[in-house]
Structures are given as structure tokens and as C-alpha cells.
Design a protein around this motif. Structure first.
Motif, mmCIF file in Angstrom:
data_model
loop_
_atom_site.group_PDB
_atom_site.id
_atom_site.type_symbol
_atom_site.label_atom_id
_atom_site.label_comp_id
_atom_site.label_asym_id
_atom_site.label_seq_id
_atom_site.Cartn_x
_atom_site.Cartn_y
_atom_site.Cartn_z
ATOM 1 N N GLU A 149 0.853 -1.195 0.015
ATOM 2 C CA GLU A 149 0.033 -0.041 0.024
ATOM 3 C C GLU A 149 1.080 1.299 0.074
ATOM 4 O OE1 GLU A 149 -3.506 0.449 2.288
ATOM 5 O OE2 GLU A 149 -4.302 -1.380 1.640
ATOM 6 N N ALA A 150 1.958 1.131 0.742
ATOM 7 C CA ALA A 150 2.830 2.519 0.924
ATOM 8 C C ALA A 150 3.239 2.674 -0.692
ATOM 9 C CB ALA A 150 3.934 2.008 1.844
ATOM 10 N N SER A 162 13.642 5.945 3.503
ATOM 11 C CA SER A 162 13.147 6.824 4.387
ATOM 12 C C SER A 162 11.691 7.388 3.827
ATOM 13 C CB SER A 162 13.967 8.108 4.556
ATOM 14 O OG SER A 162 14.299 8.708 3.454
ATOM 15 N N VAL A 163 11.647 7.479 2.513
ATOM 16 C CA VAL A 163 10.454 7.788 1.833
ATOM 17 C C VAL A 163 9.300 6.926 2.196
ATOM 18 C CG1 VAL A 163 9.443 8.687 -0.145
ATOM 19 C CG2 VAL A 163 11.734 9.097 0.118
ATOM 20 N N VAL A 164 9.555 5.557 1.976
ATOM 21 C CA VAL A 164 8.894 4.573 2.154
ATOM 22 C C VAL A 164 8.241 4.516 3.757
ATOM 23 C CG1 VAL A 164 8.312 2.129 1.795
ATOM 24 C CG2 VAL A 164 9.540 3.020 0.241
ATOM 25 N N LEU A 165 9.294 4.581 4.447
ATOM 26 C CA LEU A 165 9.105 4.143 6.030
ATOM 27 C C LEU A 165 8.073 5.650 6.331
ATOM 28 C CD1 LEU A 165 12.323 3.191 7.466
ATOM 29 C CD2 LEU A 165 10.343 1.819 6.874
ATOM 30 N N ASP A 166 8.277 6.727 5.751
ATOM 31 C CA ASP A 166 7.548 7.884 6.237
ATOM 32 C C ASP A 166 6.280 7.609 5.680
ATOM 33 O OD1 ASP A 166 9.690 9.330 7.232
ATOM 34 O OD2 ASP A 166 9.898 10.646 5.657
ATOM 35 N N GLU A 167 6.066 7.047 4.317
ATOM 36 C CA GLU A 167 4.635 6.692 3.927
ATOM 37 C C GLU A 167 3.980 5.823 4.922
ATOM 38 O OE1 GLU A 167 3.101 8.353 1.826
ATOM 39 O OE2 GLU A 167 1.532 7.339 1.658
ATOM 40 N N ILE A 168 4.708 4.645 5.146
ATOM 41 C CA ILE A 168 3.969 3.658 6.205
ATOM 42 C C ILE A 168 3.725 4.523 7.637
ATOM 43 C CG2 ILE A 168 4.664 1.471 7.550
ATOM 44 C CD1 ILE A 168 6.330 0.560 5.121
ATOM 45 N N LYS A 169 4.577 5.299 7.986
ATOM 46 C CA LYS A 169 4.213 5.888 9.432
ATOM 47 C C LYS A 169 2.875 6.867 9.087
ATOM 48 C CE LYS A 169 5.904 8.763 13.074
ATOM 49 N NZ LYS A 169 7.007 9.409 13.578
ATOM 50 N N ARG A 170 2.744 7.378 8.037
ATOM 51 C CA ARG A 170 1.810 8.326 7.832
ATOM 52 C C ARG A 170 0.306 7.451 7.694
ATOM 53 N NH1 ARG A 170 -1.614 10.019 3.834
ATOM 54 N NH2 ARG A 170 -0.909 8.411 2.336
ATOM 55 N N TYR A 201 8.177 2.197 11.863
ATOM 56 C CA TYR A 201 8.726 0.753 11.183
ATOM 57 C C TYR A 201 10.167 1.039 10.894
ATOM 58 C CZ TYR A 201 4.367 -1.736 10.997
ATOM 59 O OH TYR A 201 3.170 -2.334 11.386
ATOM 60 N N THR A 202 10.979 -0.063 11.115
ATOM 61 C CA THR A 202 12.508 -0.110 10.603
ATOM 62 C C THR A 202 12.424 -1.084 9.431
ATOM 63 O OG1 THR A 202 13.136 -1.670 12.266
ATOM 64 C CG2 THR A 202 13.501 0.672 12.849
ATOM 65 N N ALA A 203 13.590 -1.143 8.594
ATOM 66 C CA ALA A 203 13.846 -2.080 7.743
ATOM 67 C C ALA A 203 15.348 -2.947 7.797
ATOM 68 C CB ALA A 203 13.324 -1.481 6.380
#
Ligand code: ADP
Ligand code: MG
Length: 460
Positions: A7-8, A57-65, A71-73
Motif C-alpha cells: 500500500e505504501a 526513508s520515503v517509504v518508511l515515512d509513508e508507512i508511518k503516515r 517501522y524499521t527495515a
């Protein structure tokens, strides 16, 4: 819950653009999610690092949103993931387990940009006519060819289309190949460089690409570098190639259609490096050089044509050398078809009825605007409009200056014809162009070449 990843990505795709997405995000695969940690697979080390540095970081930000959680990866390199050929065909007998754990190395293809197929025998120093318009570039190219990596490194050659940049670049390559056969030379256009880079990344051959360009080369000749402006990943890669070669004292010659600073979308750190060595321009050739180029071309092709007629062709075709060569070809082809001798009248007739009298027709503000607009690739409406961006305001000032100098129109009249501007704007433009000509050779050359195109060369 694997879906937070897809989804992200799904919501990022339109933002990043299809090309970036396909190239850098799609190859990263989610393996599992443990707690708040994503386990990802990348097809190779390069993709892993790139993804980590640019997109993670862009993907993690999106997941956070989306989840309101951090989340970490962890990303693991799975070489096989990207290889299209499985290590072992499903039907292979067990003995085939001995197949090496790493994919078998690809048969070493010859580097795509080997010297021979790419350097044309037509483009040499001995058939490059020097004139004031290209003297600096030609001499610097010669020096770089004589002592690669010693002087003028990098050498940056710029100029309009058809003015001989590619010719010089090939000449450098051929000269070095002949005199220093031990040196490894690579000539290619920036577009080819980009394509090779992309395909190396896609085919999991980035290491080979990297060593080919960063380590296995002594001379790099890149044509039309403006092509990669705005293509971030290619610029980044070229930047590293440049640094590696430069630090190793390898010769780099680059051509472009404009100065580094004028390349929109070119990274600052790259333009500054391109400026480190010598920046040499090629201007449109003057009448004498054009005639000399034609003479040489006619002699080479064994075309019988006398100097007066060649001078006449040179006086009609002023834009660039390629068109000059085309004009000669047209004239000789027609003469042959009709079985007539090539005379000045015949030339005028064949070259679209352009006659010297037209070339010296009175200069009008309209003609100035048309020529300046086409020279700088801006719209006439922009010359008359209010935009103040340098890319418009410079051509506008030059057009005002030439209008004043060549048409005899008054300042208010010129202002009027440039979209109703005040006469003080015109006066300022004229003053600025006058003073810029005094301090900037480029400006002086541009103005004089435009002037010559408007008033015609002095024929006698
Ligand atoms: P660019 O790369 O600047 O667009 P090219 O190098 O392709 O231009 O040149 C166009 C044509 O003009 C080529 O055939 C080239 O050989 C010829 N040419 C350009 N400048 C000269 C010159 N000074 N002397 C002889 N031929 C030239
Ligand atoms: Mg070229």
C-alpha cells in the motif's frame, strides 16, 4: 499485514513517477514483517545501497503516515532474486547441485563502447579547419590528444549544433589511439552512457559497468553531456566516474551545446567539476573559415568548383558547418543531374533563391527579433513579454541592442516594438550589452555573429 508495504508503494508510485518506481522500488521485495521491522530483499548490493540512501526513508515515512507507527527495515541482498535464469532448472538432476552458488559469470561481452566501432575515420585533426571561431577548442583538443591527462583536464567544449564538436572529440580519440595504442579510450554520447548504466543496473551487471568506466579506462570522451541534465541517477553515476578518472589523472573530454552553468537540471557539483579544466567554445565560423571548409570538402570529394563559387555558397549558408556541407552536396547533385557547370547564379537558384541582395536587405526590428529568438530558442512573444528570467532577458537585451545599432530606430520606438516597454529599459539594455561585450568574450562573439548574420559578411 504484508499489505502495508504494497500500500505504501502504491501510494508512492504516482509521486515518484513510473520510471523511478520501476527502476528503484519495484525490484525490492518484501520477505516478511516481524513486529515493526520489515525484511526486504534487494537483487544486488548496488540496488540495496541506492534504495537505502534514496528511497527507504520515503517509504518508511509513508508507512508511518498510514499506520501512525514507526517501522524499521532490514535489507538483504539476494543476488538470485533479480537473475532471470534460475540457478538450477527444476528438472535438473541432483548432481547439478555442484553449479556454483553464485550465478555463473556472464561470458565477458566486449565492453559496449570499445574504440574501433565508434570512432569515425572521417573526423580527424588534419581535416578540421581552424578559424577564429574554433581556435581555442581545436588547439586545446590537440593539446589534450598530445598529452592526455596532462593539460586541459577536463576539457569542456561547447557550441551550437553542427559546429564541429563531435568531429573534434573523434579526432582526439583517433589521435591518441594511433600514437598511444596502450591507452584505453572510450568514446560515447551521454545518451549511450545513460543507456548502458540503466541496462547494467537492470541486468545486475553494475560491478562490471563500474569497473569499466571508473577503473579500466585512460581516456573518456563524452559527447553531448547536456543530455543527462535532470536525469539524477545518471548524473550521480557520471559524477563518480568523473571523480575516479580525474583523481587517477585520466583525460576527460566532454562536449555540450552550452556552458555548464546554463544546463538546466545539471547538478551543481557536476557543473563545478566540468569547469575545473578548460572551457572552450566553438562559435559559428566566419566567412573565411566557411569557405576554407568548403574548399577542403570539395577537394576531398573531387568536386570541381572554383573559389568564387565556393565563397558564394559560404556567403549564403551561415548557420553551421553541417548545413554548409549539405548545401555543397545539394548544389553538386543538382549540377550533375542537369549536366551544367556550377556558377554563382546556379548556386543562388539551387539554394532556395537566397541571394546576396537578400542577405544584405535592410535590417528591421522584426528581423532582429526573429533571428535572436531562433538563435536562443525562445519565443518572439517572450522577447516582447515581461518575463525577467535570465534565459529570456539576455536575448531580449541583445535584440534591443542590435535593433538600436542596426536599424537606427529611436529608443522609444524600440521599446514600443518590444511589447510597449519604456525607453529607459531599452537604454539600460544597450548599456548592459555594451559593457558585457567589453568583459565577456562570449557575449562579444555572440553579438558579432548575430550582427554578421543580419548585415551579411563583407563580400568583395
Ligand atoms: P556538432 O557535434 O557540433 O553538432 P559535428 O562535429 O557533427 O558538429 O560537425 C558537423 C559536420 O561539420 C561534420 O561533418 C564535421 O566534419 C563538419 N565540420 C565541423 N566543423 C568543421 C571544421 N572546422 N572543419 C571541417 N569540418 C568541420
Ligand atoms: Mg555532435
Amino acid at each position: 499485514m504484508a499489505d502495508i508495504w504494497s500500500e505504501a508503494l502504491h501510494s508512492l508510485q504516482p509521486r515518484l513517477g513510473a520510471q523511478t518506481f520501476d527502476m528503484w522500488l519495484r525490484p525490492i521485495a518484501l520477505q516478511e514483517i516481524r513486529g515493526r521491522s520489515l525484511h526486504l530483499h534487494a537483487p544486488n548490493r548496488f540496488m540495496k545501497e541506492w534504495f537505502e540512501n534514496h528511497y527507504l526513508s520515503v517509504v518508511l515515512d509513508e508507512i508511518k503516515r498510514m499506520t501512525h507507527s514507526d517501522y524499521t527495515a532490514e535489507i538483504e541482498v539476494q543476488e538470485q532474486a533479480a537473475a532471470n535464469t534460475p540457478r538450477r532448472a527444476p528438472t535438473e538432476p541432483v548432481a547439478a547441485v555442484e553449479v556454483p552458488a553464485q550465478p555463473a559469470p556472464q561470458p565477458t561481452k566486449p565492453p559496449v563502447s570499445t574504440l574501433r566501432p565508434r570512432l569515425s575515420a572521417r573526423y580527424r585533426f588534419d581535416n578540421y579547419i581552424k578559424g577564429t571561431s574554433n581556435e581555442l577548442a581545436a588547439s586545446a583538443a590537440w593539446a589534450a590528444a598530445q598529452e592526455p591527462g596532462k593539460r586541459f583536464n577536463p576539457l569542456f567544449i561547447y557550441g551550437g549544433v553542427g559546429l564541429g564538436k563531435t568531429h573534434l572529440l573523434h579526432a582526439v580519440g583517433r589521435h591518441i589511439a594511433e600514437h598511444r595504442p596502450e591507452l584505453r579510450i572510450c568514446y560515447l554520447s551521454a545518451e549511450q552512457f545513460m543507456n548502458e548504466f540503466i541496462s547494467a543496473v537492470r541486468c545486475n551487471q553494475f560491478d562490471a559497468f563500474r569497473s569499466r568506466y571508473r577503473h579500466d579506462l585512460d581516456v573518456l570522451l563524452i559527447d553531448d553531456i547536456q543530455f543527462i541534465a535532470g536525469r539524477d541517477r545518471t548524473m550521480d553515476e557520471f559524477f563518480h566516474v568523473f571523480n575516479a578518472l580525474y583523481e587517477a589523472g585520466k583525460q576527460i573530454v566532454v562536449t555540450a551545446d552550452r556552458v555548464p552553468a546554463d544546463m538546466k537540471g545539471m547538478e551543481e557539483r557536476l557543473t563545478s567539476r566540468l569547469n575545473w579544466g578548460l572551457v572552450a567554445d566553438i562559435q559559428a565560423p566566419d566567412l573565411e573559415t566557411r569557405a576554407a571548409i568548403l574548399r577542403q570538402k570539395a577537394d576531398h570529394d573531387q568536386i570541381r568548383i572554383d573559389n568564387r563559387v565556393l565563397l558564394h555558397i559560404a556567403s549564403l549558408v551561415r548557420s553551421n558547418v553541417r548545413e554548409l556541407e549539405g548545401a555543397l552536396l545539394r548544389v553538386t547533385a543538382f549540377a550533375e543531374l542537369r549536366g551544367v557547370r556550377i556558377t554563382e547564379g546556379f548556386v543562388s537558384e539551387v539554394l532556395g533563391g537566397v541571394t546576396p541582395s537578400q542577405a544584405t536587405a535592410p535590417v528591421t526590428i522584426e528581423r532582429v527579433q526573429k533571428l535572436v529568438a531562433s538563435h536562443f530558442s525562445v519565443k518572439i512573444a517572450d522577447l516582447k513579454g515581461p518575463r525577467r528570467h535570465r534565459s529570456i532577458s539576455r536575448p531580449r537585451m541583445i535584440a534591443m541592442y542590435l535593433s538600436r545599432e542596426l536599424t537606427g530606430a529611436s529608443f522609444p520606438e524600440i521599446g514600443q516594438r518590444f511589447g510597449g516597454k519604456d525607453h529607459s529599459t531599452v537604454i539600460n539594455a544597450c548599456k548592459r550589452i555594451t559593457s558585457m561585450q567589453a568583459s565577456e568574450p562570449d557575449m562579444r562573439n555572440t553579438v558579432s555573429s548575430l550582427r554578421e548574420q543580419l548585415t551579411g559578411p563583407l563580400l568583395n
